[in-house]
Design a protein around this motif. Structure first.
Motif, mmCIF file in Angstrom:
data_model
loop_
_atom_site.group_PDB
_atom_site.id
_atom_site.type_symbol
_atom_site.label_atom_id
_atom_site.label_comp_id
_atom_site.label_asym_id
_atom_site.label_seq_id
_atom_site.Cartn_x
_atom_site.Cartn_y
_atom_site.Cartn_z
ATOM 1 N N TYR A 15 -2.722 -75.457 49.551
ATOM 2 C CA TYR A 15 -3.123 -76.787 49.078
ATOM 3 C C TYR A 15 -1.916 -77.716 49.158
ATOM 4 C CZ TYR A 15 -7.211 -74.463 47.027
ATOM 5 O OH TYR A 15 -8.366 -73.734 46.833
ATOM 6 N N LYS A 16 -2.175 -78.991 49.523
ATOM 7 C CA LYS A 16 -1.106 -79.988 49.543
ATOM 8 C C LYS A 16 -1.718 -81.380 49.503
ATOM 9 C CE LYS A 16 -0.611 -80.451 54.586
ATOM 10 N NZ LYS A 16 0.339 -80.388 55.729
ATOM 11 N N CYS A 17 -0.856 -82.354 49.161
ATOM 12 C CA CYS A 17 -1.263 -83.753 49.162
ATOM 13 C C CYS A 17 -1.025 -84.363 50.551
ATOM 14 C CB CYS A 17 -0.476 -84.551 48.124
ATOM 15 S SG CYS A 17 -0.928 -84.189 46.422
ATOM 16 N N TRP B 27 -6.130 -84.591 48.357
ATOM 17 C CA TRP B 27 -5.746 -83.191 48.497
ATOM 18 C C TRP B 27 -6.475 -82.570 49.686
ATOM 19 C CZ3 TRP B 27 -2.214 -80.212 45.939
ATOM 20 C CH2 TRP B 27 -1.607 -80.792 44.812
#
Length: 223
Positions: free
Chosen positions: A107-109, A59
């Motif tokens: 937020y992101k992967c 993340w």
């Protein structure tokens, strides 16, 4: 015609291979926007479809004032984990507790593959709101009311029990039946006793007064 058909089939097969490769290097996530009160917690997740291909990732976070993403690392407030859904896919999760204003942002992967390929999932925007004082005061008053109601209910039940025991005299206990043998419970039969009284004739004569036998005078002469 045969050559053209072979070329077409080869091209279609190549496209399918490219499509499979593309599907096997995908990060599945939903674009979302969340509002979290300060001091609360949040959970986010994404799915990495890798089809057994080696990969690395996690993340990443971008705050409001920054222009680039930075990798998140586990800490006291941030917990990162991953587990396999199937042989070909893995889920990445992040749990953030005791959120403050510095946690607001995107937020992101983010994953890295071989041959310098990079994939990213959709972004989740987190907005941190101020903690509601009124809600905390209401929760405290609600707890006090619940405790007060419990105490009053217990007092009422205790008073009712005391009234029932004092106002109504208790019934005397039933004496237990003595466990005696069958022979003791059977009343004995009355025996008839025959008595014979024999009077001794001689004894009766001794008790009777003796009678003086007077002589019988037939005539008397007096001069």
């Amino acid at each position: 015609m045969k050559t053209i058909d072979r070329c077409c089939l080869g091209f279609v097969a190549f496209l399918n291979i490219l499509k499979v490769c593309e599907l096997c290097r995908t990060v599945r996530a939903t674009r979302d926007s969340r509002f979290v009160p300060e001091g609360g917690s949040i959970d986010m997740s994404c799915e990495v479809v890798h089809c057994g291909i080696l990969w690395t990732g996690g993340w990443v976070f971008q705050d409001i004032q920054s222009t680039s993403f930075t990798l998140l690392f586990p800490s006291i407030r941030i917990q990162l984990s991953n587990y396999s859904l199937t042989v070909n896919s893995t889920r990445l999760t992040v749990h953030i507790q005791n959120i403050n204003q510095s946690d607001a942002g995107a937020y992101k992967c983010h994953t890295s593959w071989s041959e310098n390929l990079i994939s990213s999932g959709h972004v989740t925007y987190v907005n941190v709101t101020a903690a509601s004082v009124e809600s905390s005061e209401r929760s405290l008053s609600h707890r006090l009311l619940v405790c007060l109601g419990a105490v009053m209910g217990f007092s009422l039940v205790l008073g009712l029990f005391w009234c029932l025991t004092k106002c109504h005299p208790s019934t005397p206990p039933v004496p237990p039946h003595p466990r005696t043998s069958f022979a003791a419970r059977v009343k004995p039969k009355k025996e008839v006793v025959y008595a014979e009284v024999a009077l001794n004739e001689t004894r009766l004569q001794n008790h009777r007064p003796k009678q003086v036998i007077q002589p019988t005078i037939y005539s008397s002469l007096r001069f």
